[in-house]
Design a protein around this motif. Structure first.
Motif, PDB file in Angstrom:
ATOM      1  N   UNK A 197       0.863  -1.304   0.112  1.00 19.51           N
ATOM      2  CA  UNK A 197       0.276   0.232  -0.205  1.00 19.51           C
ATOM      3  C   UNK A 197       0.538   1.309   0.070  1.00 19.51           C
ATOM      4  N   UNK A 198       0.223   2.132  -0.939  1.00 19.35           N
ATOM      5  CA  UNK A 198       0.887   3.618  -0.611  1.00 19.35           C
ATOM      6  C   UNK A 198       1.519   4.064   0.246  1.00 19.35           C
ATOM      7  N   UNK A 199       2.187   4.474   1.312  1.00 15.40           N
ATOM      8  CA  UNK A 199       2.131   4.996   2.655  1.00 15.40           C
ATOM      9  C   UNK A 199       2.187   6.663   2.032  1.00 15.40           C
ATOM     10  N   UNK A 200       1.080   6.949   2.918  1.00 13.27           N
ATOM     11  CA  UNK A 200       0.215   9.177   3.246  1.00 13.27           C
ATOM     12  C   UNK A 200       0.997   9.880   4.230  1.00 13.27           C
ATOM     13  N   UNK A 201       1.686   9.333   5.443  1.00 13.77           N
ATOM     14  CA  UNK A 201       2.161   9.550   5.776  1.00 13.77           C
ATOM     15  C   UNK A 201       3.704   8.776   6.070  1.00 13.77           C
ATOM     16  N   UNK A 202       4.903   9.688   6.020  1.00 11.75           N
ATOM     17  CA  UNK A 202       6.072   9.369   5.729  1.00 11.75           C
ATOM     18  C   UNK A 202       6.745   9.971   7.113  1.00 11.75           C
ATOM     19  N   UNK A 203       7.868   9.605   7.334  1.00  8.86           N
ATOM     20  CA  UNK A 203       9.074   9.983   8.285  1.00  8.86           C
ATOM     21  C   UNK A 203       9.988  10.932   8.485  1.00  8.86           C
ATOM     22  N   UNK A 204       9.857  12.410   9.025  1.00 11.47           N
ATOM     23  CA  UNK A 204      10.788  13.284   8.432  1.00 11.47           C
ATOM     24  C   UNK A 204      11.191  14.418   9.846  1.00 11.47           C
ATOM     25  N   UNK A 205      12.435  14.598  10.121  1.00  9.27           N
ATOM     26  CA  UNK A 205      12.752  15.301  10.909  1.00  9.27           C
ATOM     27  C   UNK A 205      13.035  16.529  10.028  1.00  9.27           C
ATOM     28  N   UNK A 206      12.403  17.366  10.843  1.00 12.99           N
ATOM     29  CA  UNK A 206      12.547  19.306  10.431  1.00 12.99           C
ATOM     30  C   UNK A 206      12.711  19.734  11.652  1.00 12.99           C
ATOM     31  N   UNK A 219      -0.010  11.456  -8.599  1.00 18.45           N
ATOM     32  CA  UNK A 219      -1.350  10.503  -8.718  1.00 18.45           C
ATOM     33  C   UNK A 219      -2.618  11.824  -9.145  1.00 18.45           C
ATOM     34  N   UNK A 220      -3.687  11.064  -9.455  1.00  9.85           N
ATOM     35  CA  UNK A 220      -4.910  11.744  -9.260  1.00  9.85           C
ATOM     36  C   UNK A 220      -6.079  11.583  -8.721  1.00  9.85           C
ATOM     37  N   UNK A 221      -5.505  11.103  -7.185  1.00  5.72           N
ATOM     38  CA  UNK A 221      -6.499  10.915  -6.339  1.00  5.72           C
ATOM     39  C   UNK A 221      -5.536  11.428  -4.700  1.00  5.72           C
ATOM     40  N   UNK A 222      -5.934  12.679  -4.971  1.00  3.94           N
ATOM     41  CA  UNK A 222      -5.359  14.106  -3.557  1.00  3.94           C
ATOM     42  C   UNK A 222      -6.764  14.072  -3.502  1.00  3.94           C
ATOM     43  N   UNK A 261      -5.011   4.946  -5.675  1.00  2.00           N
ATOM     44  CA  UNK A 261      -3.816   4.447  -5.906  1.00  2.00           C
ATOM     45  C   UNK A 261      -3.817   3.391  -4.327  1.00  2.00           C
ATOM     46  N   UNK A 262      -3.791   4.521  -3.221  1.00  2.00           N
ATOM     47  CA  UNK A 262      -2.843   4.434  -2.294  1.00  2.00           C
ATOM     48  C   UNK A 262      -3.672   2.484  -1.739  1.00  2.00           C
ATOM     49  N   UNK A 263      -4.350   2.689  -2.037  1.00  2.00           N
ATOM     50  CA  UNK A 263      -5.547   1.912  -1.017  1.00  2.00           C
ATOM     51  C   UNK A 263      -6.323   0.954  -1.960  1.00  2.00           C
ATOM     52  N   UNK A 264      -5.378   0.170  -3.193  1.00  2.00           N
ATOM     53  CA  UNK A 264      -6.145  -0.863  -4.326  1.00  2.00           C
ATOM     54  C   UNK A 264      -4.762  -1.774  -3.953  1.00  2.00           C
ATOM     55  N   UNK A 265      -6.014  -2.345  -4.858  1.00  2.00           N
ATOM     56  CA  UNK A 265      -4.938  -3.880  -4.447  1.00  2.00           C
ATOM     57  C   UNK A 265      -5.525  -4.691  -5.382  1.00  2.00           C
ATOM     58  N   UNK A 266      -4.992  -6.375  -5.846  1.00  2.00           N
ATOM     59  CA  UNK A 266      -5.191  -6.862  -6.577  1.00  2.00           C
ATOM     60  C   UNK A 266      -5.660  -8.488  -6.043  1.00  2.00           C
ATOM     61  N   UNK A 267      -6.523  -9.217  -6.151  1.00  2.00           N
ATOM     62  CA  UNK A 267      -5.957 -10.867  -5.657  1.00  2.00           C
ATOM     63  C   UNK A 267      -5.343 -11.749  -6.173  1.00  2.00           C
ATOM     64  N   UNK A 268      -4.606 -12.903  -5.888  1.00  2.00           N
ATOM     65  CA  UNK A 268      -4.664 -14.257  -6.548  1.00  2.00           C
ATOM     66  C   UNK A 268      -5.167 -13.975  -7.980  1.00  2.00           C
TER      67      UNK A 268
END
Length: 368
Positions: free
Chosen positions: A1-10, A90-93, A330-337
């Motif tokens: 799954x595509x991560x929508x939250x990532x680790x950063x230092x600021x 991505x078109x899904x924002x 796209x970030x929550x899309x999957x396909x089965x076997x």
């Protein structure tokens, strides 16, 4: 799954918005791209990707810079993370403007919370950095609980970025005549309002959303949106409770709501309350599609566009597949076997990442 939250230092005291630029992303051919004050440019990659801009330096961990080039982040320095508000590729924002809601839908995928944090200033900053021609979703909770802030956000953002479009989800409970001037001042062709109507029966609709009188208020709002010239996408999540009434709902739409642009029948998403209530809610359209088909035929015969959202193509009869675009983000899309050797996979939206494998569709399989 595509991560929508990532680790950063600021090194900052408060949350802030930035757009990430790689070295390649800051040059078009031999011509440098003008950088915004909120842009940060990739300087080097070691144990983290280090970006620097006018506001200082941030370090992004655990993701390749090529996957986030052009992304717009809301950085929370105290939490050590950043939300990818706009993913450039991505078109899904979608901007989640609140987690509060005044309804309690039995299948809600985003169960409401009592607290609210106003992020509209950050959302405006992010929208202004979005790629050209982007469509941005607005969701909740219920966004119109903060109607004044929402409408002001639209006025400001659309005035500064004439290329942007918006798709706004609302339960249609909070508009009134005082909102008409501002609604009519917006460029209405650039906004689609996604509004849920689950049944022709007020009792069934109100039962589904957990709010007495919601159906009557919603019908009033649909009339208001019509008079405002708004584009309306009517949404009906398919469930056991409302599946028998689809034909009656279709007749109601053609007779009373012919001004809508689209009627979207949506398959259930197994998350939030829907996961808890899956067995009693899920209507297996792969085994029982006739009622869905009749409803689609009726509204389309009256010139109203109708579509199927979140329906895997192999669960839809061939004659209706052209009405089932790939709508799962796209970030929550999957396909089965079962999808591995499918010849129509490229045009299929697949399944939600969390779709239950053991109690889903009865008729499922690759197409050849």
């Amino acid at each position: 799954m595509i991560p929508l939250r990532i680790k950063v230092d600021a090194n900052a005291d408060e949350p802030f918005v930035v757009r990430l630029r790689s070295f390649e992303g800051s040059v078009a051919g031999d011509i440098p791209i003008a950088l915004d004050a909120r842009d940060v440019v990739l300087e080097r990659v070691s144990d983290a990707a280090e970006y620097r801009g006018e506001g200082g330096c941030i370090r992004v961990h655990g993701i390749d810079p090529s996957q986030i080039d052009g992304d717009v982040l809301l950085v929370n320095p105290h939490r050590g993370s950043a939300d990818r508000l706009v993913r450039a590729s991505s078109p899904h924002n979608t901007f989640l403007v609140t987690e509060r809601c005044d309804q309690l839908c039995v299948m809600c995928s985003q169960p409401p919370k009592a607290h609210h944090v106003d992020l509209f200033a950050h959302f405006e900053a992010a929208a202004l950095l979005a790629p050209e021609g982007a469509t941005i979703g607005i969701s909740g909770g219920e966004p119109t609980l903060y109607k004044e802030e929402l409408l002001n956000f639209l006025v400001q953002t659309m005035g500064k970025r004439t290329d942007l479009r918006f798709h706004i989800l609302t339960n249609g409970q909070h508009f009134d005549e005082l909102d008409m001037p501002m609604m009519r001042s917006l460029e209405r062709e650039r906004i689609v309002w996604g509004v849920p109507l689950y049944c022709r029966s007020p009792e069934v609709h109100d039962e589904i959303v957990g709010k007495q009188g919601a159906h009557a208020r919603l019908v009033e709002t649909l009339g208001f949106l019509c008079r405002a010239g708004a584009q309306i996408e009517l949404r009906t999540v398919l469930m056991k409770r409302n599946a028998p009434g689809l034909t009656a709902l279709a007749r109601f739409i053609t007779s009373t709501l012919p001004f809508i642009q689209t009627w979207a029948i949506m398959q259930l998403e197994s998350i939030g309350y829907a996961r808890q209530n899956w067995q009693r809610l899920f209507h297996d359209s792969s085994a029982e599609f006739d009622g869905v088909g009749r409803a689609l035929d009726l509204v389309r015969s009256r010139g109203i566009e109708a579509q199927l959202y979140n329906f895997p193509l192999c669960t839809v009869p061939a004659s209706y597949r052209h009405l089932a675009p790939p709508t799962i983000s796209d970030w929550k899309r999957a396909y089965l076997d079962e999808c591995r050797d499918c010849t129509i996979k490229d045009g299929c939206g697949g399944f939600f990442e969390w779709h239950p494998k053991k109690h889903g569709y009865a008729k499922l399989g690759a197409q050849s």
